[in-house]
Design a protein around this motif. Structure first.
Motif, short mmCIF file in Angstrom:
data_model
loop_
_atom_site.label_atom_id
_atom_site.label_comp_id
_atom_site.label_asym_id
_atom_site.label_seq_id
_atom_site.Cartn_x
_atom_site.Cartn_y
_atom_site.Cartn_z
N THR A 11 20.84 -5.26 -27.98
CA THR A 11 22.12 -5.41 -28.66
C THR A 11 23.24 -5.71 -27.66
O THR A 11 24.05 -6.62 -27.88
N LEU A 12 23.29 -4.98 -26.58
CA LEU A 12 24.31 -5.22 -25.56
C LEU A 12 24.14 -6.60 -24.91
O LEU A 12 25.12 -7.30 -24.65
N LEU A 13 22.91 -7.01 -24.69
CA LEU A 13 22.64 -8.32 -24.12
C LEU A 13 23.10 -9.43 -25.07
O LEU A 13 23.73 -10.40 -24.65
N ALA A 14 22.81 -9.28 -26.36
CA ALA A 14 23.24 -10.27 -27.35
C ALA A 14 24.77 -10.34 -27.41
O ALA A 14 25.34 -11.44 -27.49
N LEU A 15 25.44 -9.20 -27.37
CA LEU A 15 26.90 -9.19 -27.37
C LEU A 15 27.46 -9.85 -26.12
O LEU A 15 28.44 -10.59 -26.19
N ALA A 16 26.84 -9.61 -24.98
CA ALA A 16 27.30 -10.23 -23.73
C ALA A 16 27.15 -11.75 -23.79
O ALA A 16 28.05 -12.49 -23.37
N VAL A 17 26.05 -12.23 -24.34
CA VAL A 17 25.84 -13.68 -24.48
C VAL A 17 26.88 -14.26 -25.45
O VAL A 17 27.46 -15.31 -25.18
N LEU A 18 27.13 -13.58 -26.55
CA LEU A 18 28.11 -14.05 -27.53
C LEU A 18 29.51 -14.12 -26.93
O LEU A 18 30.22 -15.13 -27.07
N ILE A 19 29.93 -13.09 -26.24
CA ILE A 19 31.26 -13.05 -25.63
C ILE A 19 31.38 -14.11 -24.54
O ILE A 19 32.41 -14.80 -24.43
#
Length: 126
Positions: A11-19
């Protein structure tokens, strides 16, 4: 739903990619100006087709209107670039109109009539 450590990491990795994608693709002032001009030009030409009974006079007024609004956009458009998005504004008198929002490389605009009014009034007051 049970979340374990691996789910949190994904989840944190997906958020980092999105941001990161939002930050990298944030539109600049040139993209805002080009989009605003294109939206207004399309609006103006679509009205020209409806009112074409006046012929050359309509065509000249359309070209003049595009020029005036284009100058107003170029001179008075300000773009505030946040980390994840950008907001385009045009100011006149004591009023600041939001005319565009940029996110993921795209610019979304206000109503073309609002763009026209803001650009014309900003030229009159500059």
């Amino acid at each position: 739903i049970k979340w374990d450590a691996k789910d949190h990491i994904y989840t944190l990795l997906a958020l980092a990619v999105l941001i990161t994608a939002m930050a990298v693709t944030c539109p600049d002032i040139d993209k805002h100006a080009a989009t605003l001009k294109q939206v207004y030009n399309d609006y103006n030409y679509s009205n020209l087709g409806v009112n074409f009974g006046e012929g050359t006079q309509d065509l000249m007024m359309s070209v003049l209107g595009n020029g005036v609004v284009g100058v107003g956009i170029e001179r008075n458009l300000k773009v505030k670039n946040n980390l994840l998005s950008s907001i385009g504004t045009i100011s006149y008198r004591d009023v600041t109109e939001k005319v565009s929002v940029g996110i993921f490389g795209k610019v979304f605009t206000a109503n073309p009539k609002k763009i026209e009014t803001a650009a014309e009034l900003s030229i009159q007051n500059s």
